[in-house]
Design a protein around this motif. Structure first.
Motif, short mmCIF file in Angstrom:
data_model
loop_
_atom_site.label_atom_id
_atom_site.label_comp_id
_atom_site.label_asym_id
_atom_site.label_seq_id
_atom_site.Cartn_x
_atom_site.Cartn_y
_atom_site.Cartn_z
N ILE B 302 -2.80 3.92 9.49
CA ILE B 302 -2.60 2.48 9.71
C ILE B 302 -1.60 1.94 8.70
O ILE B 302 -0.63 1.27 9.06
CB ILE B 302 -3.94 1.71 9.62
N ALA B 303 -1.84 2.24 7.41
CA ALA B 303 -0.96 1.69 6.36
C ALA B 303 0.46 2.25 6.49
O ALA B 303 1.44 1.51 6.34
CB ALA B 303 -1.53 2.00 4.98
N ILE B 304 0.58 3.52 6.80
CA ILE B 304 1.91 4.15 6.81
C ILE B 304 2.66 3.84 8.10
O ILE B 304 3.80 3.37 8.08
CB ILE B 304 1.80 5.69 6.62
N ASP B 305 2.03 4.11 9.24
CA ASP B 305 2.72 3.96 10.52
C ASP B 305 2.89 2.51 10.95
O ASP B 305 3.90 2.14 11.53
CB ASP B 305 1.93 4.66 11.64
N ASP B 306 1.85 1.70 10.73
CA ASP B 306 1.83 0.36 11.33
C ASP B 306 2.21 -0.73 10.34
O ASP B 306 2.11 -1.91 10.66
CB ASP B 306 0.42 0.06 11.90
N TYR B 307 2.66 -0.29 9.16
CA TYR B 307 3.00 -1.20 8.08
C TYR B 307 3.82 -2.42 8.53
O TYR B 307 3.52 -3.56 8.17
CB TYR B 307 3.79 -0.41 7.02
N MET B 308 4.83 -2.18 9.36
CA MET B 308 5.74 -3.26 9.76
C MET B 308 5.07 -4.28 10.68
O MET B 308 5.57 -5.38 10.85
CB MET B 308 6.96 -2.67 10.48
N GLN B 309 3.95 -3.90 11.31
CA GLN B 309 3.29 -4.81 12.25
C GLN B 309 2.46 -5.89 11.56
O GLN B 309 2.05 -6.86 12.18
CB GLN B 309 2.35 -4.04 13.18
N TYR B 310 2.17 -5.67 10.26
CA TYR B 310 1.30 -6.62 9.56
C TYR B 310 2.12 -7.56 8.69
O TYR B 310 3.09 -7.14 8.05
CB TYR B 310 0.31 -5.85 8.68
N ASN B 311 1.72 -8.82 8.64
CA ASN B 311 2.39 -9.78 7.77
C ASN B 311 1.98 -9.60 6.32
O ASN B 311 2.72 -9.89 5.40
CB ASN B 311 2.05 -11.21 8.20
#
Lengths: 340, 340
Positions: B302-311
């Motif tokens: 979650i932290a590595i792959d989806d990092y850009m999706q979170y504000n």
């Protein structure tokens, strides 16, 4: 805890926590109150000394109770804010308290405004969890004005007299034959719309936040939604492959209905598949692109509210009967989950 | 069932279904194969006579096993496609078969291409579930070329020798001290990247689909990801309110780690809250806007792959230690879920 216009009274839950010595609590907060989570956590932690964790899963209704998921997370006790429990659920894996988020408003103004419309009619009173305690007050005002009012009893899905929820209007249909019109106390159009489609009776909306009274306005919305539903039904007529969606949430789980629907589609030589999911949303259905039509046995709101979000037409079980010709458009009724 | 390049062999699952007389099956399909669901359903239904339903919940790994959710849905048996089981899970509420989606490719070309790089080194062999059966072939080719190869044994989260998964590289660290470099057989960069960050050893990627051999290219990606992680850590230094996220999926559930993190943050006078969810995504976190930094104990991806999706910056437990100053940037390592 007061977050205007809501009052959330944790006293009973705190008493249980202190008596039982619970140490790790899970708080479920409805979407509209989530951004106030720190206030809830601080209050309950201060009064109990327990650690209060928060569920970040969606929480739209009594279906969204933290279930067996949290069994292994060493949670002693769950507090669910803002939704009335389903009386048919007797036991929770983790003991659970339902804490209402009530709205204390003066209803006299809006009810008095509605008197001219209600006068001379027998009136059924309905509301949602956060205003249900105000119905007695409404009843008294109507009595003073010589208007006869009724409050119905719901089925095993409904906790309080006069309470309606998005998927169950049994507290209204219970008294539908005895009354001329319904008075809905609350805001939003989804509940009064379902009420109208379920009971076919006129509905007067009394909004205690704005003190507005609406009656004919609901017809416009009803017509718009029905046009949309008609469109969804029309788009589904040529569907070759159907997906029947089953919600795995406690309180949904209409798997038997799903098998009935599959049998119906089989006998109409239509291909169909049962899709099971905890939380239906367009992203989760992206892999099922060759499905032409979705029939939802999960939350009835998915088809009505989220219709525009799906590329595939999404219809209710009643609507499928119209697609297949076993029911007529004039028999249209709102999908409900009744008497589980 | 063959869906190039995958072969999915249902024989064992079908045998169990027929022997036990199971009537209602749930099929879990990984995201990449979901749009082929009709082929799987038809095959299993034809061979068993059972009704095969499909899970529409996300299915990214062995964490995503249909759990107690489906207990009341009258499902006799679950078939999960494409993920190796966690050996530490001995019992499933509903009996479950894991059916691998294997890729049968000729690996000789790509391995021979890699010989010049590997020559003179001791080599550790690792791969992912769908190619793991090809490692023996790889081993033989290396032996023929006088290259000594090792295949490690993973911890209780790893089913097969040499297998790595996104959150666990124990089959690599097991042999890390005995080897000079790793050969990763497969595609994608996430696994080799984690491998490199966990073991600090050079990694040669042998892609049997494209027959490409990559070594230094991985360093560029590693540098890019590390810059991103450095940025997330920097953005978290001034955070006042922390959210510690705990995945409730079987195989995640790092609640004890979450409490340790909370204690750490308490002793640094940082406010923190534990957020529990089955499926973390930006939408589910929208209501927690006043949180300045998220620490994820759920899936490390979650932290590595989806990092850009979170504000909000989202960091791993190791990264939090760097934020709090108890670890140095040079101690950076990849978050893993080990020895459950």
């Amino acid at each position: 805890v007061i977050i205007p216009p809501f009052e959330i009274d944790f006293k009973k839950a705190i008493k249980i926590i202190n008596e039982k010595g619970y140490k790790r609590i899970l708080l479920q907060i409805p979407e509209g109150l989530k951004n106030h989570f720190t206030k809830f956590v601080e209050h309950v932690e201060k009064e109990t000394g327990a650690i209060v964790n928060i569920s970040a899963d969606p929480c739209y209704g009594a279906c969204d109770i933290a279930n067996s998921d949290i069994e292994k997370l060493k949670i002693d006790f769950v507090i669910q804010i803002g939704h009335a429990p389903f009386p048919f659920i007797k036991n929770y894996i983790v003991p659970t308290a339902f804490v209402n988020a009530i709205v204390n408003l003066d209803v006299s103004k809006v009810i008095e405004k509605a008197i001219p419309i209600l006068s001379g009619n027998k009136v059924g009173l309905v509301s949602t969890a956060q205003h249900i305690h105000l119905l007695n007050k409404v009843n008294n005002i109507l009595l003073e004005n010589n208007i006869e009012a009724f409050i119905g009893k719901g089925d095993r899905r409904i906790e309080k007299k006069g309470q309606i929820i998005g998927c169950n209007f049994s507290a209204a249909t219970d008294i539908s034959d005895s009354i001329d019109m319904f008075l809905f106390l609350g805001d939003g159009v989804f509940h009064p719309l379902g009420l109208k489609l379920s009971t076919k009776k006129p509905v007067v909306i009394c909004n205690p936040y704005t003190n507005e009274v609406q009656k004919s306005e609901l017809d416009d919305i009803k017509d718009m939604i029905l046009r949309q539903r008609y469109g969804a039904i029309a788009r589904s007529k040529d569907a070759r492959i159907f997906g029947i969606i089953v919600g795995s949430k406690l309180g949904q789980q209409r798997i038997d209905l799903a098998y009935e629907i599959k049998d119906k589609l089989d006998s109409c030589q239509k291909e169909s598949y049962i899709l099971i999911s905890n939380n239906f949303n367009p992203a989760n259905l992206e892999g099922f692109r060759n499905i032409d039509c979705l029939v939802s046995t999960a939350c009835p709101r998915i088809a009505i509210d989220d219709y525009m979000q799906y590329n595939t037409p999404i219809i209710t079980p009643v609507e499928l009967d119209i697609v297949l010709g076993s029911k007529k458009w004039d028999d249209y009724r709102f999908d409900e989950i009744l008497n589980p």
